[in-house]
Design an enzyme around this catalytic site. Structure first.
Site, PDB file in Angstrom:
ATOM      1  N   ARG A   1      53.364  63.817  56.027  1.00 50.46           N
ATOM      2  CA  ARG A   1      52.329  62.890  55.560  1.00 50.46           C
ATOM      3  C   ARG A   1      52.351  61.592  56.356  1.00 50.46           C
ATOM      4  NH1 ARG A   1      51.858  63.911  49.012  1.00 50.46           N
ATOM      5  NH2 ARG A   1      52.386  66.112  49.082  1.00 50.46           N
TER       6      ARG A   1
ATOM      7  N   ARG B   1      48.507  66.978  52.253  1.00 51.99           N
ATOM      8  CA  ARG B   1      49.609  67.847  51.841  1.00 51.99           C
ATOM      9  C   ARG B   1      50.734  67.771  52.857  1.00 51.99           C
ATOM     10  NH1 ARG B   1      49.304  72.458  49.186  1.00 51.99           N
ATOM     11  NH2 ARG B   1      51.562  72.237  49.295  1.00 51.99           N
TER      12      ARG B   1
ATOM     13  N   LYS C   1      58.734  65.653  38.305  1.00 51.48           N
ATOM     14  CA  LYS C   1      57.270  65.710  38.249  1.00 51.48           C
ATOM     15  C   LYS C   1      56.720  67.015  38.833  1.00 51.48           C
ATOM     16  CE  LYS C   1      56.311  63.100  42.508  1.00 51.48           C
ATOM     17  NZ  LYS C   1      55.593  64.156  43.245  1.00 51.48           N
ATOM     18  N   ASP C   2      57.567  67.782  39.548  1.00 48.12           N
ATOM     19  CA  ASP C   2      57.144  69.076  40.084  1.00 48.12           C
ATOM     20  C   ASP C   2      57.435  70.233  39.138  1.00 48.12           C
ATOM     21  OD1 ASP C   2      56.302  67.868  42.422  1.00 48.12           O
ATOM     22  OD2 ASP C   2      58.179  68.251  43.484  1.00 48.12           O
TER      23      ASP C   2
ATOM     24  N   ARG D   1      45.768  62.707  39.879  1.00 44.65           N
ATOM     25  CA  ARG D   1      46.073  61.468  39.139  1.00 44.65           C
ATOM     26  C   ARG D   1      45.846  60.249  40.020  1.00 44.65           C
ATOM     27  NH1 ARG D   1      50.332  58.089  39.508  1.00 44.65           N
ATOM     28  NH2 ARG D   1      51.336  59.540  40.933  1.00 44.65           N
ATOM     29  N   ARG D   2      46.427  60.265  41.217  1.00 43.64           N
ATOM     30  CA  ARG D   2      46.255  59.119  42.112  1.00 43.64           C
ATOM     31  C   ARG D   2      44.789  58.952  42.491  1.00 43.64           C
ATOM     32  NH1 ARG D   2      51.548  60.928  45.421  1.00 43.64           N
ATOM     33  NH2 ARG D   2      53.116  59.769  44.215  1.00 43.64           N
TER      34      ARG D   2
ATOM     35  N   CYS E   1      49.216  69.994  37.772  1.00 43.70           N
ATOM     36  CA  CYS E   1      48.674  69.188  38.862  1.00 43.70           C
ATOM     37  C   CYS E   1      47.161  69.322  38.943  1.00 43.70           C
ATOM     38  CB  CYS E   1      49.311  69.572  40.181  1.00 43.70           C
ATOM     39  SG  CYS E   1      48.878  71.220  40.709  1.00 43.70           S
TER      40      CYS E   1
END
Length: 310
Positions: A158, A152, A86-87, A134-135, A245
Site C-alpha cells: 500500500r 489492497r 479486526k480481521d 468503514r473508512r 467487512c
C-alpha cells in the site's frame, strides 16, 4: 533466551507471511519463550493474501485471512493462531475459541501522504486509497468531495502504491505502522471523533481449538483484561448488526474508571442517508456485561436507521 521447560507444552504458531503478521507472531513467540515454552512458527499464505484485485467485501470477507490457519489448527499442524482482531469474524467456527486478547496498541486510523500533512490539506477531488467500507463512509462524511479508490495488499504494498503516485493519500491502521517501525510515515492520526475505529482494531487475538485447555492456561498470562472487555463490547455491536467487512460499521470503546463508554457508527456507502451514530456506557467487569453493552448500542443504531446485514 530462556531454556525451554520440558514440563510446558511446546507450541507451533500458525501465521500469515506478511511482514506485519510475522511481527505479531514473533511477538507472541518471544513472550511465550520467556515463560519457558518451546515455540516455532508455521508460515502460511491465505486466500485473503492471494486475492488482491477485488475488495474483501466482494470475495468472502476478512475470514479469508484466517480460514487456512484454522485448518492448520484443526489438523494439528499448529497449536495457536495469532490474528489482528479486526480481521477475525464475529462468530468463530464450531470447535474453535478465542483464548487470549492481548493489550491493545493504538486503535486509531492514520493519515499517510507524501505531499499533504492532513486530510484538510487535500485539494478538492483528491484520490484517497482504502478498501475499508468503514473508512470510506467516514471519509465521505468528513470530505464529501474526495475520490475514494480501492487499495489492497500488505502495508508495504500500500505504501509503494502511494509513493508511485496512485493516490494523494491513504488511510492505514496506526497500530500496524507503529509495530513495523514506520512511525515516520504517519502524517496525522485521526481522533475517534473524526474517524471512529473498527471493532478490535489495534488488538491481537489468539485462537485455539476449543478442546485445548492446556493452551488456555499457557496463554492466560498474555491476556489483558481491559482490552478483552473493550473489544468484546465492540465486537458485540458488529455481531448484532451482522457485521463483516461488507458492512460500513465502526465501534470503539474507552474507559473512565470502571465505566466503559462505547460509540458506534454506521454509514451508507452510496451516501444516500447521513451517518448514523449511537453510544452507551455502563460499568463493565465481565465479558457478559461487555457483550450486553454492545448489544444495547447496536439496538440504538438500528432504531436510528442503521441497516444490518441480511
Amino acid at each position: 533466551m530462556t531454556t525451554p521447560s520440558p514440563s510446558l507444552p511446546s507450541i507451533v504458531i500458525a501465521t500469515r507471511e506478511s511482514q506485519l503478521a510475522l511481527w505479531q507472531a514473533e511477538h507472541v513467540q518471544s513472550l511465550l519463550r520467556a515463560r519457558g515454552h518451546a515455540v516455532a512458527l508455521l508460515g502460511m499464505t491465505t486466500r485473503g493474501d492471494q486475492i488482491l484485485d477485488r475488495t474483501l467485501s466482494k470475495v468472502g470477507g476478512k475470514g479469508l485471512f484466517v480460514k487456512e490457519l484454522e485448518v492448520a489448527l484443526e489438523e494439528g499442524r499448529a497449536d495457536i493462531a495469532v490474528h489482528s482482531l479486526k480481521d477475525v469474524p464475529m462468530e468463530l467456527p464450531q470447535g474453535f475459541a478465542l483464548a487470549c486478547v492481548m493489550e491493545r496498541e493504538d486503535p486509531r486510523d492514520a493519515f499517510v501522504s507524501p505531499g499533504y500533512a492532513s486530510l484538510d490539506e487535500l485539494p478538492h477531488g483528491a484520490v484517497v486509497g482504502t478498501s475499508s467500507l468503514r473508512r470510506q463512509v467516514l471519509l465521505q462524511a468528513l470530505r464529501p468531495d474526495l475520490q475514494i479508490e480501492p487499495l489492497r495488499g500488505n502495508v508495504q504494498t500500500r505504501l509503494r502504491k502511494l509513493d508511485e503516485g496512485q493516490y494523494a493519500a491513504i488511510v492505514l491502521a496506526a497500530a500496524g505502522l507503529k509495530r513495523l517501525g514506520l512511525h515516520e510515515r504517519i502524517r496525522a492520526v485521526f481522533t475517534p471523533e473524526q474517524m471512529l475505529p473498527a471493532a478490535g482494531q489495534g488488538a491481537l487475538g489468539i485462537e485455539i481449538r476449543g478442546d485445548r485447555h492446556d493452551l488456555r492456561e499457557a496463554l492466560a498470562p498474555l491476556a489483558h483484561e481491559r482490552t478483552w472487555l473493550t473489544v468484546t463490547a465492540e465486537r458485540a455491536v458488529s455481531r448484532a448488526m451482522g457485521g463483516s467487512c461488507s458492512m460500513p460499521l465502526a465501534a470503539h470503546g474507552q474507559w473512565d474508571g470502571d465505566t466503559l463508554s462505547l460509540r458506534a457508527a454506521w454509514g451508507d456507502v452510496a451516501a444516500r442517508v447521513p451517518l448514523v451514530r449511537a453510544e452507551g456506557a455502563a460499568p463493565v467487569h465481565t465479558l457478559e456485561q461487555a457483550d450486553a453493552l454492545g448489544l444495547a448500542v447496536a439496538a440504538q443504531l438500528r432504531t436510528a436507521g442503521a441497516v444490518g446485514a441480511l
